[in-house]
Motif scaffolding. Structure first.
Motif, short mmCIF file in Angstrom:
data_model
loop_
_atom_site.label_atom_id
_atom_site.label_comp_id
_atom_site.label_asym_id
_atom_site.label_seq_id
_atom_site.Cartn_x
_atom_site.Cartn_y
_atom_site.Cartn_z
N LEU A 52 0.82 -1.21 0.00
CA LEU A 52 0.00 0.00 0.00
C LEU A 52 0.85 1.26 0.00
CD1 LEU A 52 -2.97 -0.68 2.45
CD2 LEU A 52 -3.06 -0.39 -0.02
N ARG A 53 1.91 1.25 0.82
CA ARG A 53 2.77 2.45 0.91
C ARG A 53 3.49 2.68 -0.42
NH1 ARG A 53 2.47 4.03 6.18
NH2 ARG A 53 2.39 2.43 7.82
N VAL A 54 3.93 1.62 -1.08
CA VAL A 54 4.59 1.77 -2.38
C VAL A 54 3.61 2.36 -3.39
CG1 VAL A 54 5.55 0.51 -4.35
CG2 VAL A 54 6.29 -0.07 -2.05
N GLU A 55 2.39 1.84 -3.42
CA GLU A 55 1.40 2.32 -4.38
C GLU A 55 1.11 3.81 -4.19
OE1 GLU A 55 -1.89 -0.25 -3.73
OE2 GLU A 55 -1.09 -1.88 -4.98
N VAL A 56 1.02 4.24 -2.93
CA VAL A 56 0.71 5.64 -2.65
C VAL A 56 1.87 6.55 -3.03
CG1 VAL A 56 0.27 7.29 -0.79
CG2 VAL A 56 -1.00 5.14 -0.89
N VAL A 57 3.10 6.11 -2.73
CA VAL A 57 4.27 6.91 -3.11
C VAL A 57 4.36 7.03 -4.62
CG1 VAL A 57 6.80 6.94 -3.16
CG2 VAL A 57 5.60 6.48 -1.02
N GLN A 58 4.12 5.93 -5.34
CA GLN A 58 4.14 5.97 -6.80
C GLN A 58 3.07 6.91 -7.34
OE1 GLN A 58 3.70 1.77 -7.70
NE2 GLN A 58 5.91 1.51 -8.03
N ALA A 59 1.87 6.87 -6.74
CA ALA A 59 0.78 7.74 -7.18
C ALA A 59 1.13 9.20 -6.92
CB ALA A 59 -0.51 7.37 -6.46
N ALA A 60 1.80 9.48 -5.79
CA ALA A 60 2.18 10.84 -5.45
C ALA A 60 3.21 11.39 -6.44
CB ALA A 60 2.73 10.90 -4.03
N GLN A 61 4.11 10.52 -6.87
CA GLN A 61 5.14 10.94 -7.82
C GLN A 61 4.56 11.23 -9.20
OE1 GLN A 61 7.86 7.63 -7.55
NE2 GLN A 61 8.95 8.50 -5.80
N GLN A 62 3.45 10.53 -9.52
CA GLN A 62 2.84 10.70 -10.83
C GLN A 62 1.78 11.79 -10.84
OE1 GLN A 62 1.37 6.79 -11.72
NE2 GLN A 62 3.40 5.86 -11.72
N ALA A 63 1.31 12.19 -9.63
CA ALA A 63 0.23 13.19 -9.55
C ALA A 63 0.77 14.58 -9.83
CB ALA A 63 -0.41 13.14 -8.16
N PRO A 64 -0.09 15.48 -10.32
CA PRO A 64 0.32 16.87 -10.53
C PRO A 64 0.76 17.50 -9.22
CG PRO A 64 -1.78 16.41 -11.60
CD PRO A 64 -1.46 15.23 -10.76
N HIS A 65 1.69 18.42 -9.28
CA HIS A 65 2.21 19.08 -8.08
C HIS A 65 1.09 19.76 -7.31
CE1 HIS A 65 5.08 21.02 -5.46
NE2 HIS A 65 4.50 22.20 -5.70
N GLY A 66 1.04 19.51 -5.98
CA GLY A 66 0.05 20.16 -5.14
C GLY A 66 -1.25 19.40 -5.03
N ASP A 67 -1.33 18.18 -5.60
CA ASP A 67 -2.55 17.38 -5.51
C ASP A 67 -2.81 17.02 -4.05
OD1 ASP A 67 -4.60 15.58 -5.67
OD2 ASP A 67 -3.75 14.46 -7.36
N SER A 68 -3.95 17.41 -3.50
CA SER A 68 -4.24 17.17 -2.09
C SER A 68 -4.42 15.70 -1.79
CB SER A 68 -5.51 17.92 -1.66
OG SER A 68 -6.64 17.40 -2.35
N LYS A 69 -4.74 14.87 -2.79
CA LYS A 69 -4.97 13.47 -2.52
C LYS A 69 -3.67 12.74 -2.23
CE LYS A 69 -7.30 12.84 -6.34
NZ LYS A 69 -8.09 12.18 -7.41
N ALA A 70 -2.55 13.34 -2.51
CA ALA A 70 -1.27 12.68 -2.29
C ALA A 70 -0.41 13.49 -1.34
CB ALA A 70 -0.54 12.49 -3.61
#
Length: 367
Positions: free
Chosen positions: A209-227
């Protein structure tokens, strides 16, 4: 050696981290491919994760790490009576009725408690005080978790009797080294068992789960509140929360985090307090580094040197890998450096804890 009385090592009135293990009866694979019945019960791992999310949202207990295998599961839990003390009577009653609902919807989920249901707890001082203690009691978390899993599985199998093997096992973790080693041990369990090759392929684990969230944060636009970095999303839609929102954050943010219990800003977990002096990315790097050494023949080169966290803790790579590989056999009652365990005493009788010779020898060689 006789098993210890749990009240000697676990006290719901203390903030305490414990490694908890629960096994199915006769070691049958009742969460996976059961060779005896020929049935596949992998979907029951999803059940357990659903219960973990509900319990993390209701109890005054932080879920730090977990992994679910075919015949047992591991949890790292931190009791938080300090957080429960910040809840008013209504919040205590609401949370208890979330865990033990009097009414459920068509899908079996707890319904919002009515005023009369809340009043039955709020207007009874004795009951209210009892529930406050239960909410930070790891034994009650495990009692209700195993009870609900067993009842659901037995109903499905149209059978009765024990589903879990005796009682669960709880091992207190008394220092930073034990907490870190245990968390890595839990998250690498599927790799050690040759069920998964990497952390991201370790299904039904906190590491994945932690890996998936970190990967999603790296791919999300800068400042995305979900990450957001601390795991506490500000999004209005609860479904937009991080996939690991029910887990405790990794980073303690020593020196910058506010003092006190840090009750969670979301309804997904007990508190927003981390449990390690490192970032989530550093923790995942250590997981990967450890996995490469624990899995002979795994493709990829081993990074030169060793992670800085080991230097800060005064742990050599050899000692670290032995701790992670043999954590379960090294510490059966309480976990930590031998010299720190020698200073600990049981809660009821004040006796010293037994430290296996293997653990003393391991730390002695590293001295």
């Amino acid at each position: 050696m006789a098993r210890s009385i749990r009240s000697e090592v676990v006290d719901p009135n203390d903030v305490q981290i414990s490694h908890v293990i629960s096994r199915t009866t006769r070691a049958c694979w009742l969460f996976g491919d059961d060779p005896i019945s020929g049935k596949n019960y992998d979907y029951r791992k999803v059940w357990i994760e659903e219960y973990l999310k509900r319990f993390a949202a209701g109890f005054g207990i932080d879920l730090l790490s977990y992994v679910i295998l075919s015949n047992h599961f591991h949890l790292m839990l931190r009791s938080r009576p300090d957080v429960v003390a910040t809840w008013d009577d209504t919040e205590v009653a609401r949370r208890w009725l979330l865990i033990c609902p009097e009414r459920k919807d068509a899908e079996g989920n707890p319904m919002t408690p009515s005023q009369s249901e809340l009043d039955r707890i709020r207007q009874s001082p004795e009951k209210l005080a009892e529930i406050r203690v239960r909410l930070s009691n790891i034994s009650w978390w495990m009692r209700l978790l195993n009870q609900q899993i067993a009842q659901r599985a037995n109903k499905e199998d149209e059978t009765t009797g024990h589903f879990f093997e005796q009682r669960f096992k709880a091992i207190p973790l008394v220092d930073e080294e034990a907490v870190l080693a245990c968390s890595v041990y839990v998250d690498l369990n599927l790799i050690r068992a040759c069920i998964a090759e990497t952390v991201e392929l370790s299904d039904h684990s906190s590491g994945q789960l932690r890996v998936e969230v970190v990967q999603a944060a790296q791919q999300a636009p800068h400042g995305d509140s979900k990450a957001s970095a601390d795991g506490a999303t500000q999004a209005a839609d609860p479904q937009a929360r991080r996939g690991d929102a029910f887990l405790s954050p990794v980073n303690l943010h020593e020196g910058t985090a506010p003092a006190g219990p840090q009750p969670s800003k979301t309804n997904a977990r007990c508190s927003d307090k981390g449990f390690l002096a490192m970032s989530e990315e550093e923790y995942l790097e250590l997981l990967d580094w450890s996995a490469r050494h624990l899995a002979p023949g795994k493709r990829g080169s081993t990074p030169e040197g060793h992670p800085p966290i080991l230097e800060r803790l005064g742990l050599s790579p050899t000692l670290w890998l032995s701790l992670v590989a043999d954590f379960g056999s090294l510490f059966s009652t309480i976990a930590g450096r031998p010299e720190r365990l020698d200073a600990q005493r049981t809660k009821q009788t004040g006796r010293r804890f037994y430290v296996p010779k293997q653990a003393r020898d391991l730390f002695g060689q590293a001295a």
